[in-house]
Design an enzyme around this catalytic site. Structure first.
Site, PDB file in Angstrom:
ATOM      1  N   ASP A  11       0.883  -1.169   0.000  1.00 24.50           N
ATOM      2  CA  ASP A  11       0.000   0.000   0.000  1.00 24.50           C
ATOM      3  C   ASP A  11       0.911   1.206   0.000  1.00 24.50           C
ATOM      4  O   ASP A  11       1.603   1.474   0.977  1.00 24.50           O
ATOM      5  CB  ASP A  11      -0.874  -0.047   1.265  1.00 24.50           C
ATOM      6  CG  ASP A  11      -1.726   1.209   1.424  1.00 24.50           C
ATOM      7  OD1 ASP A  11      -1.531   2.175   0.656  1.00 24.50           O
ATOM      8  OD2 ASP A  11      -2.582   1.215   2.334  1.00 24.50           O
ATOM      9  N   ASP A 131      -7.808  -7.321   1.026  1.00 27.15           N
ATOM     10  CA  ASP A 131      -7.559  -6.029   1.677  1.00 27.15           C
ATOM     11  C   ASP A 131      -8.365  -5.949   2.959  1.00 27.15           C
ATOM     12  O   ASP A 131      -9.439  -6.539   3.066  1.00 27.15           O
ATOM     13  CB  ASP A 131      -7.950  -4.879   0.735  1.00 27.15           C
ATOM     14  CG  ASP A 131      -7.524  -3.523   1.300  1.00 27.15           C
ATOM     15  OD1 ASP A 131      -6.453  -3.463   1.950  1.00 27.15           O
ATOM     16  OD2 ASP A 131      -8.252  -2.539   1.091  1.00 27.15           O
ATOM     17  N   TYR A 228       4.722  -3.750  14.275  1.00 37.17           N
ATOM     18  CA  TYR A 228       4.920  -5.080  13.737  1.00 37.17           C
ATOM     19  C   TYR A 228       4.674  -5.082  12.238  1.00 37.17           C
ATOM     20  O   TYR A 228       3.642  -4.637  11.769  1.00 37.17           O
ATOM     21  CB  TYR A 228       3.965  -6.072  14.396  1.00 37.17           C
ATOM     22  CG  TYR A 228       4.551  -6.730  15.614  1.00 37.17           C
ATOM     23  CD1 TYR A 228       5.729  -7.463  15.519  1.00 37.17           C
ATOM     24  CD2 TYR A 228       3.935  -6.616  16.850  1.00 37.17           C
ATOM     25  CE1 TYR A 228       6.279  -8.066  16.622  1.00 37.17           C
ATOM     26  CE2 TYR A 228       4.478  -7.214  17.973  1.00 37.17           C
ATOM     27  CZ  TYR A 228       5.653  -7.951  17.854  1.00 37.17           C
ATOM     28  OH  TYR A 228       6.187  -8.546  18.942  1.00 37.17           O
ATOM     29  N   LYS A 231       1.903  -8.223   9.033  1.00 36.72           N
ATOM     30  CA  LYS A 231       0.546  -8.596   9.413  1.00 36.72           C
ATOM     31  C   LYS A 231      -0.456  -8.106   8.389  1.00 36.72           C
ATOM     32  O   LYS A 231      -1.650  -8.146   8.628  1.00 36.72           O
ATOM     33  CB  LYS A 231       0.230  -7.919  10.755  1.00 36.72           C
ATOM     34  CG  LYS A 231       0.127  -8.892  11.901  1.00 36.72           C
ATOM     35  CD  LYS A 231      -0.379  -8.190  13.129  1.00 36.72           C
ATOM     36  CE  LYS A 231      -1.313  -9.097  13.893  1.00 36.72           C
ATOM     37  NZ  LYS A 231      -1.795  -8.537  15.131  1.00 36.72           N
ATOM     38  N   ASP A 232       0.052  -7.580   7.280  1.00 35.38           N
ATOM     39  CA  ASP A 232      -0.820  -6.784   6.445  1.00 35.38           C
ATOM     40  C   ASP A 232      -1.507  -7.570   5.339  1.00 35.38           C
ATOM     41  O   ASP A 232      -1.093  -8.667   4.972  1.00 35.38           O
ATOM     42  CB  ASP A 232      -0.015  -5.619   5.866  1.00 35.38           C
ATOM     43  CG  ASP A 232      -0.927  -4.455   5.582  1.00 35.38           C
ATOM     44  OD1 ASP A 232      -1.943  -4.331   6.285  1.00 35.38           O
ATOM     45  OD2 ASP A 232      -0.634  -3.686   4.658  1.00 35.38           O
ATOM     46  N   SER A 242      -5.348 -31.249 -12.239  1.00 32.21           N
ATOM     47  CA  SER A 242      -4.417 -32.369 -12.511  1.00 32.21           C
ATOM     48  C   SER A 242      -3.606 -32.776 -11.293  1.00 32.21           C
ATOM     49  O   SER A 242      -2.380 -32.665 -11.289  1.00 32.21           O
ATOM     50  CB  SER A 242      -3.416 -32.023 -13.616  1.00 32.21           C
ATOM     51  OG  SER A 242      -4.038 -31.499 -14.721  1.00 32.21           O
TER      52      SER A 242
END
Ligand code: F6R
Ligand code: MG
Ligand code: MG
Length: 365
Positions: A11, A131, A228, A231-232, A242
């Site tokens: 983003d 998202d 952190y 995590k997105d 097959s």
């Protein structure tokens, strides 16, 4: 021929707010990847987006975690960020958490899912992109696709799949990984992967020949720039047909919108709504969380497609149900389980509030 499929996303600016990507950013990315293809760095590419996330889908022969490919993605995001800044798009460059690229894009903000395989005589793949949610959102669908015979009859009646699959699971907090053999270890794996914020499925392999079947953008969480990372809004690549699940078996779990973390301020649970590409603009309460499915046939490294796989009236009911679930869970406002637990929320005032109230808490005797 050995081909690597790399999906790298970030983003780098929303239009408007966090709801979508401005067409100019898609053009900038398109130009950058076209040049790279003309130079022979990549075999082919497709640029797309879901919500406010820009998605670079690339094929090449350099293997996974290749520095040149990661640099190409990084430079493309940097260039698109310049355009986002010019247009004053919202949160321009928000996922580029480092000033400099140092060989591998992992841990710098963008998400990556990559797999290398020998191209089959026909190579259908599905790329899911979501998202307003986190990589744990794939746990339930991956379980259904590769381990639940009520979802995937091929597990029961296709001799090529009957032995089952190996699931690779990450403990994103302890930075460890473990492999489970399915279906024998079904009850063991479920105690872990039911905790979708802690144990996350990284990859799935066919048991008989260890062929890669699926890979997600899950990565260990690392502290970067005070938050952190990893995590997105996730992506997932799944190979189909097959001896792998059929396209319809892979899409089927999304007909039952499950609750995922990441809605509004990354701090609420909401239903994951499967939508056509043009519907992937989460606006209501910044959501609800969306997933698109781009289908490709890979032919000598070329991406034939995409087909917009949720553009099918058979998913209309799933969308309606997701809306009903959204109405219901929204009615809970700031109460769990609509709101995430205190430790999982992306936004919080808890430390400030506790500090303010510190002297007013009385000991109980
Ligand atoms: C973004 C998201 C949004 C934002 C919210 C507040 O992916 O989930 O719900 O968290 O719009 O955004 P800021 O703090 O940027 O105003
Ligand atoms: Mg955003
Ligand atoms: Mg996003």
């Amino acid at each position: 021929m050995k081909v690597t499929l790399s999906v790298i996303k970030a983003d780098i600016g929303g239009y408007v707010g966090h709801s979508s990507v401005h067409p100019r950013l898609l053009e900038v990315a398109e130009d950058s990847l076209r040049k790279a293809r003309d130079k022979g760095i990549i075999l082919d590419y497709h640029v797309t987006r879901v919500g406010d996330d820009l998605q670079l889908i690339m094929t090449h022969t350099k293997g996974v975690e290749n520095g040149e490919i990661h640099r190409l993605a990084w430079d493309t995001f940097v260039e698109a960020t310049e355009e986002a800044k010019r247009l004053k798009l919202y949160g321009a460059g928000q996922d580029l958490l480092s000033d400099a690229f140092s060989g591998n894009i992992k841990g710098l903000g963008p998400g990556t899912a990559e797999m290398e395989f020998e191209e089959r005589p026909s190579e259908p793949v599905i790329i899911f992109m979501a998202d307003k949610t986190s990589p744990g959102a794939w746990n339930l669908p991956l379980y259904k696709i590769f381990a639940d015979p009520f979802n995937t009859p091929g597990l029961v009646i296709d001799p090529k799949m009957h032995d089952g699959f190996i699931f690779e699971v990450l403990d994103v907090y302890e930075h460890k990984r473990i492999k489970f053999s399915m279906p024998e270890e079904l009850y063991d794996i479920l105690i872990l992967i039911g905790a979708t914020e802690h144990y996350i499925i990284k990859a799935v392999y066919r048991k008989t020949d260890k062929e890669i079947a699926a890979v997600s953008s899950t990565q260990r969480l690392s502290m970067m720039a005070g938050r952190y990372v990893g995590k997105d809004d996730p992506v997932l690549i799944v190979r189909a047909q097959s001896g792998f699940p059929a396209v319809g078996e892979i899409l089927e779990p999304f007909a039952y919108p499950h609750l995922v973390a990441g809605w509004m301020r990354g701090s609420h649970f909401g239903p994951l709504m499967p939508v056509a590409f043009h519907e992937a603009n989460p606006s209501r309460f910044d959501g609800p969380p969306r997933v698109i499915a781009a289908g490709f046939q890979i032919a000598n490294g070329k991406l034939i497609g995409p087909r917009d796989l949720f553009d099918d009236p058979a998913f209309d009911e799933a969308k309606r149900n997701a809306n009903k679930i959204a109405d219901y869970i929204r009615s809970m406002g700031p109460f769990e389980p609509h709101r995430l637990g205190l430790k999982e929320m992306e936004y919080t005032t808890l430390p400030d509030v506790l500090k303010k109230l510190k002297d007013r808490f009385e000991e109980l005797h």
